[in-house]
Design an enzyme around this catalytic site. Structure first.
Site, short mmCIF file in Angstrom:
data_model
loop_
_atom_site.label_atom_id
_atom_site.label_comp_id
_atom_site.label_asym_id
_atom_site.label_seq_id
_atom_site.Cartn_x
_atom_site.Cartn_y
_atom_site.Cartn_z
N TYR A 142 92.12 50.09 78.38
CA TYR A 142 91.43 51.08 78.84
C TYR A 142 91.80 52.61 78.54
O TYR A 142 91.40 53.45 78.18
CB TYR A 142 90.10 50.82 78.60
CG TYR A 142 88.71 50.25 78.39
CD1 TYR A 142 88.91 49.15 77.88
CD2 TYR A 142 87.21 51.23 78.08
CE1 TYR A 142 87.83 48.23 77.36
CE2 TYR A 142 86.28 50.19 77.43
CZ TYR A 142 86.46 48.89 77.29
OH TYR A 142 85.63 48.47 76.82
N LYS A 192 94.58 36.15 81.69
CA LYS A 192 95.49 35.16 80.23
C LYS A 192 96.84 35.20 81.04
O LYS A 192 98.02 35.49 80.33
CB LYS A 192 95.07 35.99 79.01
CG LYS A 192 95.87 35.95 77.37
CD LYS A 192 94.46 34.01 77.49
CE LYS A 192 95.18 33.84 76.54
NZ LYS A 192 94.59 32.49 75.54
N ASP A 224 89.59 33.16 77.27
CA ASP A 224 88.85 31.87 76.16
C ASP A 224 88.46 30.95 76.38
O ASP A 224 87.23 30.91 76.66
CB ASP A 224 89.99 31.72 75.61
CG ASP A 224 91.28 30.56 75.91
OD1 ASP A 224 91.74 30.71 77.47
OD2 ASP A 224 91.80 29.98 75.64
N ASP A 248 84.49 43.76 79.24
CA ASP A 248 83.75 44.43 78.60
C ASP A 248 82.68 43.21 77.76
O ASP A 248 81.54 43.09 77.34
CB ASP A 248 84.27 45.47 78.00
CG ASP A 248 83.64 46.08 76.78
OD1 ASP A 248 82.08 46.25 77.04
OD2 ASP A 248 84.31 46.04 75.67
N ASP A 252 78.92 41.99 78.11
CA ASP A 252 77.93 41.49 76.57
C ASP A 252 77.23 40.34 76.40
O ASP A 252 76.30 39.71 76.68
CB ASP A 252 78.72 41.62 75.62
CG ASP A 252 78.31 43.49 75.45
OD1 ASP A 252 78.06 44.09 76.07
OD2 ASP A 252 78.21 43.83 74.09
#
Ligand code: IPM
Ligand code: MG
Length: 359
Positions: A142, A192, A224, A248, A252
């Site tokens: 970001y 990751k 994942d 982020d 959600d």
């Protein structure tokens, strides 16, 4: 005691959920003998319309002087075609960065009264869902170097950079472990590391931080797999700590499995007690001004504010209990509506919670 709160109603449904929240806070103040002073500032699309910039310096100054910031929501399709740095979202990122809010707590809790809103099968959910996502908020992709270059492999190219330093990972790691101490003492660090160098550094720092918290179990999970596990078996999670972008996305997902994004609060924290509190949901311009929005996420965000920034545990609990009792009586805004419930609007929901606090 007197507390100064900077209020950012923002755009869309922001102003109406903030209005209900102020009502509730004033009742808490009267009931418990505190004074909450509010100073309203413009941030987001409304600030762009009024001043030509989504985060005016004067608004930032008010936030910096305050004890805590309460935000409704910013953004809307009206401002979607503005250049990146003038979009309402840029104001939100600018605010987080300028206030040093590196840690974002996003609890995803399935309220018993809302069991039916959960999209997962009852046998998967069992006794409920109670996860806290701890998202790094002012680093990573970001905020990394970004740009465009003409000479890409296949024409013009654009890039964004994921970079994390040891100190940045360490402070978010500590926040996650501290949270875990107050909960079920388990941290899942999501990365990751099978592909990304930044994730390998992230993982090694988490292992270091863990040494200071022998009572907490640390586990690592690839992002994942974490996305899959969240719907396969959400109860294996207690605290999830992860990067800005993974956080982020996963927050959600975590909110969706509770079935009620209109219910979920968040806190953004830095050093010290200062914090910014906001609902997880966005500005929902399609229902703005129609008395349909659910004010509970913002109201619960102020409970987090009272607890974390002001150390007012009983007052925070009073708000949470009031919300629970109103839900148990069957009152619902349309977003959490099920069978045989009493549908109410934004204003009535605020008033019901206010009344429940008085009792
Ligand atoms: C969030 C939002 C923001 C983010 C957007 C609006 C910039 O999605 O708070 O999760 O990506 O951080
Ligand atoms: Mg998001």
């Amino acid at each position: 005691m007197k507390y100064n709160i900077a209020l950012i109603p923002g755009d869309g449904i922001g102003p109406e959920v903030i209005r209900e929240t102020v009502k509730v806070l004033n009742t808490v103040g009267e009931t418990f003998g505190h004074q909450f002073e509010f100073e309203e500032v413009l941030v987001g699309g409304c600030a762009y319309d009024a001043t030509g910039h989504p985060l005016p310096q004067s608004s930032l100054e008010v936030c910096k002087r305050s004890d805590a910031v309460l935000l409704g929501a910013v953004g809307g399709n009206k401002w979607d075609t503005l250049p990146g740095n003038l979009r309402p979202e840029a104001a939100l990122l600018g605010l987080r960065e300028a206030l040093g809010l590196y840690g974002n707590l996003r609890p995803a809790v399935l309220h018993q009264a809302l069991k039916n809103a959960c999209p997962l099968k009852p046998e998967i959910v069992g006794g409920g869902i109670d996860i806290c996502v701890v998202r790094e908020l002012i680093g990573g992709i970001y905020f990394g170097e970004r740009g465009r270059r003409k000479d890409g492999k296949m024409g013009e190219e654009a890039f964004d950079t994921e970079a994390y330093s040891v100190g940045e990972v360490e402070r978010i790691g500590r926040l996650a472990f501290e949270m875990a101490l107050k909960r079920d003492k388990k941290v899942t660090s999501v990365d990751k590391a099978n592909v990304l160098e930044s994730s390998r550094l992230w993982r090694s720092v988490m292992l270091e931080v863990a040494k200071d918290y022998p009572e907490v179990t640390l586990e690592h999970m690839y992002v994942d797999n974490a996305a899959m596990q969240l719907v396969r078996n959400p109860n294996q999670f207690d605290v999830i700590v992860t990067t800005n972008m993974f956080g982020d996305i996963l927050s959600d997902e975590a909110s969706m499995i509770t079935g009620s994004i209109g219910m979920l609060p968040s806190a953004s924290l830095g050093e010290g007690s200062f914090g910014l509190y906001e609902p997880i949901h966005g500005s929902a311009p399609d229902i703005a001004g129609q008395d349909k929005a659910n004010p509970i996420a913002t109201i619960l965000s102020t409970a987090m504010m009272l607890r974390i920034s002001f150390d007012l545990e009983a007052e925070a609990k009073a708000i949470e209990d009031a919300v629970t009792s109103v839900l148990e009586k069957g009152y619902r805004t349309i977003d959490i509506m099920g069978n045989e419930v009493k549908i109410v609007g934004t204003t009535e929901m605020g008033s019901l919670i206010q009344e429940a606090i008085k009792r």
